[in-house]
Scaffold this motif. Structure first.
Motif, PDB file in Angstrom:
ATOM      1  N   ILE A   1     -38.802  92.316 -43.560  1.00 58.30           N
ATOM      2  CA  ILE A   1     -37.488  92.373 -42.899  1.00 58.30           C
ATOM      3  C   ILE A   1     -36.681  93.516 -43.502  1.00 58.30           C
ATOM      4  N   PRO A   2     -36.068  94.371 -42.678  1.00 59.51           N
ATOM      5  CA  PRO A   2     -35.212  95.435 -43.229  1.00 59.51           C
ATOM      6  C   PRO A   2     -34.117  94.852 -44.118  1.00 59.51           C
ATOM      7  N   GLY A   3     -33.854  95.519 -45.228  1.00 56.19           N
ATOM      8  CA  GLY A   3     -32.902  95.001 -46.199  1.00 56.19           C
ATOM      9  C   GLY A   3     -31.526  94.747 -45.618  1.00 56.19           C
ATOM     10  N   GLU A   4     -31.103  95.580 -44.654  1.00 52.21           N
ATOM     11  CA  GLU A   4     -29.756  95.435 -44.106  1.00 52.21           C
ATOM     12  C   GLU A   4     -29.614  94.203 -43.212  1.00 52.21           C
ATOM     13  N   ALA A   5     -30.745  93.566 -42.826  1.00 55.43           N
ATOM     14  CA  ALA A   5     -30.692  92.366 -41.975  1.00 55.43           C
ATOM     15  C   ALA A   5     -31.257  91.138 -42.678  1.00 55.43           C
ATOM     16  N   LEU A   6     -31.695  91.291 -43.916  1.00 54.82           N
ATOM     17  CA  LEU A   6     -32.439  90.219 -44.581  1.00 54.82           C
ATOM     18  C   LEU A   6     -31.620  88.941 -44.753  1.00 54.82           C
ATOM     19  N   SER A   7     -30.357  89.055 -45.091  1.00 55.09           N
ATOM     20  CA  SER A   7     -29.548  87.856 -45.298  1.00 55.09           C
ATOM     21  C   SER A   7     -29.332  87.105 -43.994  1.00 55.09           C
ATOM     22  N   ARG A   8     -29.083  87.844 -42.909  1.00 51.39           N
ATOM     23  CA  ARG A   8     -28.916  87.167 -41.616  1.00 51.39           C
ATOM     24  C   ARG A   8     -30.198  86.477 -41.185  1.00 51.39           C
ATOM     25  N   VAL A   9     -31.327  87.134 -41.332  1.00 53.62           N
ATOM     26  CA  VAL A   9     -32.600  86.512 -40.964  1.00 53.62           C
ATOM     27  C   VAL A   9     -32.863  85.284 -41.834  1.00 53.62           C
ATOM     28  N   SER A  10     -32.533  85.366 -43.122  1.00 57.18           N
ATOM     29  CA  SER A  10     -32.702  84.215 -44.008  1.00 57.18           C
ATOM     30  C   SER A  10     -31.826  83.048 -43.577  1.00 57.18           C
ATOM     31  N   SER A  11     -30.634  83.349 -43.064  1.00 59.67           N
ATOM     32  CA  SER A  11     -29.761  82.267 -42.618  1.00 59.67           C
ATOM     33  C   SER A  11     -30.318  81.606 -41.359  1.00 59.67           C
ATOM     34  N   TYR A  12     -30.919  82.379 -40.447  1.00 57.43           N
ATOM     35  CA  TYR A  12     -31.582  81.782 -39.289  1.00 57.43           C
ATOM     36  C   TYR A  12     -32.775  80.936 -39.732  1.00 57.43           C
ATOM     37  N   ASP A  13     -33.496  81.419 -40.716  1.00 59.38           N
ATOM     38  CA  ASP A  13     -34.625  80.669 -41.283  1.00 59.38           C
ATOM     39  C   ASP A  13     -34.143  79.321 -41.819  1.00 59.38           C
ATOM     40  N   ALA A  14     -33.093  79.326 -42.634  1.00 60.42           N
ATOM     41  CA  ALA A  14     -32.595  78.088 -43.235  1.00 60.42           C
ATOM     42  C   ALA A  14     -32.062  77.138 -42.178  1.00 60.42           C
ATOM     43  N   LEU A  15     -31.273  77.661 -41.237  1.00 59.30           N
ATOM     44  CA  LEU A  15     -30.701  76.798 -40.202  1.00 59.30           C
ATOM     45  C   LEU A  15     -31.790  76.182 -39.334  1.00 59.30           C
ATOM     46  N   GLY A  16     -32.748  77.005 -38.900  1.00 59.99           N
ATOM     47  CA  GLY A  16     -33.815  76.486 -38.047  1.00 59.99           C
ATOM     48  C   GLY A  16     -34.687  75.467 -38.752  1.00 59.99           C
ATOM     49  N   SER A  17     -34.989  75.707 -40.021  1.00 58.29           N
ATOM     50  CA  SER A  17     -35.862  74.800 -40.759  1.00 58.29           C
ATOM     51  C   SER A  17     -35.201  73.447 -41.014  1.00 58.29           C
ATOM     52  N   LEU A  18     -33.899  73.446 -41.250  1.00 62.74           N
ATOM     53  CA  LEU A  18     -33.211  72.227 -41.680  1.00 62.74           C
ATOM     54  C   LEU A  18     -32.562  71.433 -40.553  1.00 62.74           C
ATOM     55  N   MET A  19     -32.504  71.995 -39.346  1.00 62.61           N
ATOM     56  CA  MET A  19     -31.619  71.421 -38.338  1.00 62.61           C
ATOM     57  C   MET A  19     -32.015  70.025 -37.869  1.00 62.61           C
ATOM     58  N   PHE A  20     -33.298  69.669 -37.906  1.00 58.23           N
ATOM     59  CA  PHE A  20     -33.708  68.349 -37.438  1.00 58.23           C
ATOM     60  C   PHE A  20     -33.814  67.318 -38.551  1.00 58.23           C
ATOM     61  N   GLY A  21     -33.614  67.739 -39.817  1.00 55.29           N
ATOM     62  CA  GLY A  21     -33.717  66.808 -40.933  1.00 55.29           C
ATOM     63  C   GLY A  21     -32.814  65.596 -40.806  1.00 55.29           C
TER      64      GLY A  21
END
Length: 421
Positions: A347-367
């Motif tokens: 992931i390009p460094g300038e977008a890495l935090s946003r992509v990580s936030s989508y990763d966290a939200l998507g992974s945790l949303m059904f818990g």
């Protein structure tokens, strides 16, 4: 082939040791805090389980809601400053909670507000941490860096679980929360000592260009959705964690309570301890394992995570369930290191935090849905049947992810060159 001595040489890097120290201390604070908060709130005059539920919801809901915003902020601003702000907010929130418990002035709206500040702080910290690691660790040492950071964090989780309850017993929930706040403050001071080049001022790498939050989110989504391996594994984890939250949070304790009575808590603690030991062992595996197809290997490693739930559902002896939990801990830890390293490389460094936030939200949303369904399903069909069902969901989700060509075929840098005759 990296030697163990080469791996540990990263500890000679002053910036990395500061980041490692900050991450370890912050994790200790975040592990310490829930025990102190739970027992501290329950010991308030007139408080009950509903009071605690309101406070915990006030913490978790803002964390989920602000996770994507946290990703935008961490890509727009220097991540070092974002992390400092997050640690400072956590310190203020938990010290505030501690003062309320110590003084006895603890109205529910004030408790919930302080908890909400902590939830927002965590939404800032997670994306910024994922993005700052490649700014500190050389690209060829990313896997080693992630493994060492995991070692510190996992050790803190174990230590926090052991010390948290004891500290509440010795000095009370209020002082224990003050200690948590102090730990976050110390972590913030360590982050402040990092000497990093200015980075992250503009998501597109064009200083001075103005972006709306929605545009930043759309650009982050484009980076996220354009990589099949990424969104497929996140979708897999959204289903997996629904089942794991149900099994880990409700069905496992429900089963051991029914079958073992007063011995149930000790038995379940043994299972949790086995998982914790596995996470430490997994660090050393991840230091050595350098697969040419990291996402394929990481996804395959998620299949054995169903083992403790399957064994519980099949009435296996406790020692075998504990071994299954050890295996689960190893697999989850190695997965985490391979996953984070691949994201940081791809992931390009300038977008890495946003992509990580989508990763966290998507992974945790059904818990939370898994937690809500677990009780009624466990009552309807019995906890054993429900645990076997959870194990089946985990395995099916993993096998479905392996159908993706992106998951199977993504290669680590240099793997194609090494595979040629």
């Amino acid at each position: 082939m990296h030697s163990f001595q080469q791996d540990l040489s990263l500890l000679k890097d002053h910036r990395f040791t500061l980041l490692l120290t900050a991450r370890t201390i912050s994790t200790l604070g975040s592990t310490f805090a829930p025990v102190a908060l739970a027992f501290g709130v329950l010991q308030l005059p007139g408080a009950n389980a509903t009071t605690l539920s309101v406070v915990l919801t006030a913490e978790s809901l803002p964390m989920v809601l602000f996770m994507l915003v946290g990703g935008v902020v961490a890509d727009r601003l220097p991540r070092q400053r974002v992390m400092m702000a997050g640690e400072a907010a956590n310190a203020l929130a938990f010290c505030g909670l501690g003062v309320m418990l110590l003084t006895g002035w603890a109205p529910l709206p004030a408790l919930a507000s302080a908890a909400a500040v902590s939830g927002i702080a965590m939404a800032l910290l997670f994306p910024a941490l994922q993005g700052i690691i490649p700014e500190v660790v050389p690209v060829d040492r990313l896997q080693t860096g992630n493994a060492l950071l995991a070692l510190g964090a996992n050790s803190s989780r174990i230590l926090g679980a052991v010390l948290g309850g004891g500290t509440v017993v010795l000095v009370g929930g209020g002082w224990a929360l003050m200690i948590s706040g102090l730990l976050f403050a110390v972590a913030g001071v360590c982050i402040a000592q990092l000497k990093l080049r200015p980075a992250g001022e503009a998501p597109a790498g064009k200083p001075g260009e103005r972006h709306s939050v929605l545009k930043d989110l759309r650009e982050g989504w484009r980076e996220f959705s354009s990589r099949q391996w990424l969104w497929v594994v996140v979708a897999q984890f959204s289903i997996m964690l629904l089942a794991i939250q149900a099994a880990h949070g409700v069905l496992g304790p429900m089963l051991v309570d029914q079958e073992l009575g007063e011995s149930g808590p000790a038995a379940w603690s043994a299972v949790l301890a086995g998982e914790a030991v596995g996470t430490l062992l997994g660090v050393f595996v991840s230091l050595r394992l350098r697969p040419s197809r990291p996402i394929l290997v990481a996804t395959c490693l998620t299949i054995p995570t169903a083992m403790p739930y399957l064994l519980l559902g099949l009435s296996a002896p406790l020692w075998l369930v504990v071994l299954g939990a050890v295996l689960m801990g190893v697999c989850f830890d190695v997965f985490g290191v391979l996953w984070q390293t691949t994201m940081q490389r791809e992931i390009p460094g300038e977008a890495l935090s946003r992509v990580s936030s989508y990763d966290a939200l998507g992974s945790l949303m059904f818990g939370p849905i898994g937690l809500m369904l677990a009780g009624p399903v466990g009552i309807a069909i019995g906890p054993k049947g429900a645990l076997v069902g959870c194990a089946a969901i985990v395995i099916i989700a993993c096998l479905a992810a392996l159908l993706s060509p992106g998951v199977r075929n993504l290669r680590a840098p240099g793997a194609e060159r090494l595979s040629r005759p």
